[in-house]
Motif scaffolding. Structure first.
Motif, mmCIF file in Angstrom:
data_model
loop_
_atom_site.group_PDB
_atom_site.id
_atom_site.type_symbol
_atom_site.label_atom_id
_atom_site.label_comp_id
_atom_site.label_asym_id
_atom_site.label_seq_id
_atom_site.Cartn_x
_atom_site.Cartn_y
_atom_site.Cartn_z
ATOM 1 N N GLY A 149 0.780 -1.218 0.000
ATOM 2 C CA GLY A 149 0.000 0.000 0.000
ATOM 3 C C GLY A 149 0.815 1.272 0.000
ATOM 4 N N LEU A 150 2.102 1.173 0.345
ATOM 5 C CA LEU A 150 2.953 2.357 0.443
ATOM 6 C C LEU A 150 3.981 2.453 -0.671
ATOM 7 C CD1 LEU A 150 3.707 2.761 4.266
ATOM 8 C CD2 LEU A 150 2.498 4.362 2.781
ATOM 9 N N GLY A 151 4.262 1.349 -1.326
ATOM 10 C CA GLY A 151 5.270 1.385 -2.377
ATOM 11 C C GLY A 151 6.643 1.065 -1.842
ATOM 12 N N SER A 152 7.663 1.623 -2.480
ATOM 13 C CA SER A 152 9.036 1.217 -2.182
ATOM 14 C C SER A 152 9.930 2.414 -1.909
ATOM 15 C CB SER A 152 9.612 0.395 -3.347
ATOM 16 O OG SER A 152 9.719 1.198 -4.517
ATOM 17 N N VAL A 153 11.088 2.107 -1.302
ATOM 18 C CA VAL A 153 12.104 3.108 -1.015
ATOM 19 C C VAL A 153 13.450 2.387 -1.000
ATOM 20 C CG1 VAL A 153 11.761 2.837 1.483
ATOM 21 C CG2 VAL A 153 12.866 4.895 0.610
ATOM 22 N N ARG A 154 14.506 3.083 -1.476
ATOM 23 C CA ARG A 154 15.821 2.449 -1.575
ATOM 24 C C ARG A 154 16.845 3.183 -0.705
ATOM 25 N NH1 ARG A 154 17.937 2.978 -7.025
ATOM 26 N NH2 ARG A 154 16.785 4.931 -6.951
ATOM 27 N N ALA A 155 17.686 2.394 -0.062
ATOM 28 C CA ALA A 155 18.826 2.925 0.694
ATOM 29 C C ALA A 155 20.092 2.374 0.060
ATOM 30 C CB ALA A 155 18.746 2.515 2.159
ATOM 31 N N ALA A 156 20.973 3.264 -0.372
ATOM 32 C CA ALA A 156 22.204 2.858 -1.061
ATOM 33 C C ALA A 156 23.415 3.290 -0.243
ATOM 34 C CB ALA A 156 22.258 3.483 -2.460
ATOM 35 N N PHE A 157 24.414 2.423 -0.195
ATOM 36 C CA PHE A 157 25.620 2.676 0.584
ATOM 37 C C PHE A 157 26.827 2.755 -0.335
ATOM 38 C CE2 PHE A 157 22.531 0.693 3.248
ATOM 39 C CZ PHE A 157 22.619 1.371 4.453
ATOM 40 N N GLY A 158 27.685 3.717 -0.083
ATOM 41 C CA GLY A 158 28.878 3.904 -0.904
ATOM 42 C C GLY A 158 29.911 2.831 -0.637
ATOM 43 N N PRO A 159 30.946 2.809 -1.463
ATOM 44 C CA PRO A 159 32.028 1.839 -1.278
ATOM 45 C C PRO A 159 32.852 2.175 -0.042
ATOM 46 C CG PRO A 159 32.600 3.403 -2.990
ATOM 47 C CD PRO A 159 31.178 3.702 -2.626
ATOM 48 N N ALA A 160 33.563 1.168 0.448
ATOM 49 C CA ALA A 160 34.448 1.377 1.589
ATOM 50 C C ALA A 160 35.606 2.270 1.175
ATOM 51 C CB ALA A 160 34.968 0.056 2.115
ATOM 52 N N THR A 161 36.059 3.079 2.116
ATOM 53 C CA THR A 161 37.239 3.905 1.921
ATOM 54 C C THR A 161 38.194 3.653 3.078
ATOM 55 O OG1 THR A 161 36.324 5.756 3.187
ATOM 56 C CG2 THR A 161 35.834 5.690 0.823
ATOM 57 N N PRO A 162 39.479 3.981 2.941
ATOM 58 C CA PRO A 162 40.391 3.777 4.061
ATOM 59 C C PRO A 162 39.907 4.489 5.322
ATOM 60 C CG PRO A 162 41.629 4.226 2.064
ATOM 61 C CD PRO A 162 40.174 4.433 1.720
ATOM 62 N N GLU A 163 39.313 5.693 5.144
ATOM 63 C CA GLU A 163 38.828 6.428 6.304
ATOM 64 C C GLU A 163 37.627 5.775 6.920
ATOM 65 O OE1 GLU A 163 39.300 7.730 3.314
ATOM 66 O OE2 GLU A 163 41.143 8.877 3.640
ATOM 67 N N GLY A 164 36.808 5.072 6.100
ATOM 68 C CA GLY A 164 35.561 4.525 6.591
ATOM 69 C C GLY A 164 35.628 3.053 6.976
ATOM 70 N N ASP A 165 36.792 2.392 6.744
ATOM 71 C CA ASP A 165 36.861 0.968 6.998
ATOM 72 C C ASP A 165 36.572 0.619 8.454
ATOM 73 O OD1 ASP A 165 37.395 0.361 4.416
ATOM 74 O OD2 ASP A 165 39.589 0.224 4.670
ATOM 75 N N ALA A 166 37.010 1.495 9.371
ATOM 76 C CA ALA A 166 36.815 1.184 10.794
ATOM 77 C C ALA A 166 35.382 1.391 11.230
ATOM 78 C CB ALA A 166 37.724 2.070 11.652
ATOM 79 N N ARG A 167 34.553 1.964 10.359
ATOM 80 C CA ARG A 167 33.204 2.282 10.777
ATOM 81 C C ARG A 167 32.220 1.206 10.386
ATOM 82 N NH1 ARG A 167 32.900 8.829 9.841
ATOM 83 N NH2 ARG A 167 35.085 9.255 10.056
#
Length: 278
Positions: free
Chosen positions: A260-278
């Motif tokens: 009844g509500l339809g759809s929604v998308r969540a997309a995540f970027g690629p890993a980076t050296p700065e983001g690997d620990a997160r």
């Protein structure tokens, strides 16, 4: 339902220390130890005071509250964390992500995803006690949503005190773009599937959220009135998960579909050296 604790922010040394620990984790991208060791055991009043202090710092820095999220709406999760009531946290403007837009990996620490029903309000909810009819009348429309939950606490080692202090583990949120009137929905029976690459990673229905997402909204409306900050026209309310949290990885694209509500998308970027620990 059990009345939640009062949340008057009392800036004790313990509350400030807990807020500082969580704030440092957010700024550095390095998850921290739990904050329950800094606060009185099981003291949700103190945990909400930490949350209020952190939210206040964000507002002082130019951020804006766009609404509220409801957590711990699953009886199983409540039992796991030893509580009998949901919790809540603030939604902030810089955590809203457009439908399908890429969220940089590392923007949310230790992210997971939940599919939810979002309500966008047209009128204030300022009564001492609300009914479902009050919420329906006050709601302009509903949208499908993906909440990207995250924890500043290392390895999701949380109790109710930790998650409440950490803004109910709020990270980011994505709203669909096709508004639907509540009169055209049966939220209790609405089925949900959250998919990654066409494969289901979480399924559920509205009944999993306190029996009906509208019940969760009533709880929040009553709670915020008692705290002196009622829900206002224009607020977005994330009513709570319709199914289990899903793990996410760099590069993932998740799509939630709600009957009844339809759809929604969540997309995540690629890993980076700065983001690997997160």
């Amino acid at each position: 339902m059990t009345t939640p604790p009062r949340t008057t922010p009392h800036a004790t040394e313990a509350v400030t220390a807990a807020a500082d620990r969580l704030d440092r984790a957010r700024r550095t991208g390095v998850p921290c130890a739990p904050v329950r060791d800094l606060l009185p055991p099981g003291d949700l009043d103190a945990a909400y005071a930490v949350q209020a202090l952190l939210t206040g710092r964000g507002l002082a820095g130019g951020r804006r509250i766009t609404g509220w999220k409801i957590g711990l709406t699953s009886p199983a999760v409540q039992r796991q964390l030893g509580v009998t009531t949901p919790d809540f946290g603030a939604l902030l403007d810089d955590t809203a992500v457009p439908d399908g837009a890429e969220l940089p990996w590392g923007e949310v620490l230790q992210p997971k995803a939940e599919a939810e029903v979002a309500l966008v309000l047209e009128h204030d909810l300022g009564h001492e006690r609300h009914t479902v009819a009050d919420v329906i009348r006050a709601t302009a429309f509903a949208l499908p949503a993906v909440e990207i939950v995250g924890s500043r606490v290392r390895d999701w080692d949380i109790t109710a005190v930790d998650t409440v202090a950490d803004n109910a583990s709020s990270g980011a949120y994505v709203l669909g773009t096709r508004p639907v009137l509540l009169r055209d929905l049966d939220l209790r029976t609405a089925g949900m599937v959250l998919e990654r690459g066409g494969e289901p990673v979480s399924t559920g229905a509205g009944v999993a959220c306190l029996g009906n997402p509208l019940h969760a909204a009533v709880w929040l409306a009553d709670t915020l009135v008692r705290l002196g900050r009622p829900l206002r026209a224009g607020d977005t309310v994330l009513t709570g998960a319709l199914g289990p949290m899903a793990e996410v990885a760099p590069g993932d694209v998740l799509e939630a579909r709600i009957d009844g509500l339809g759809s929604v998308r969540a997309a995540f970027g690629p890993a980076t050296p700065e983001g690997d620990a997160r």
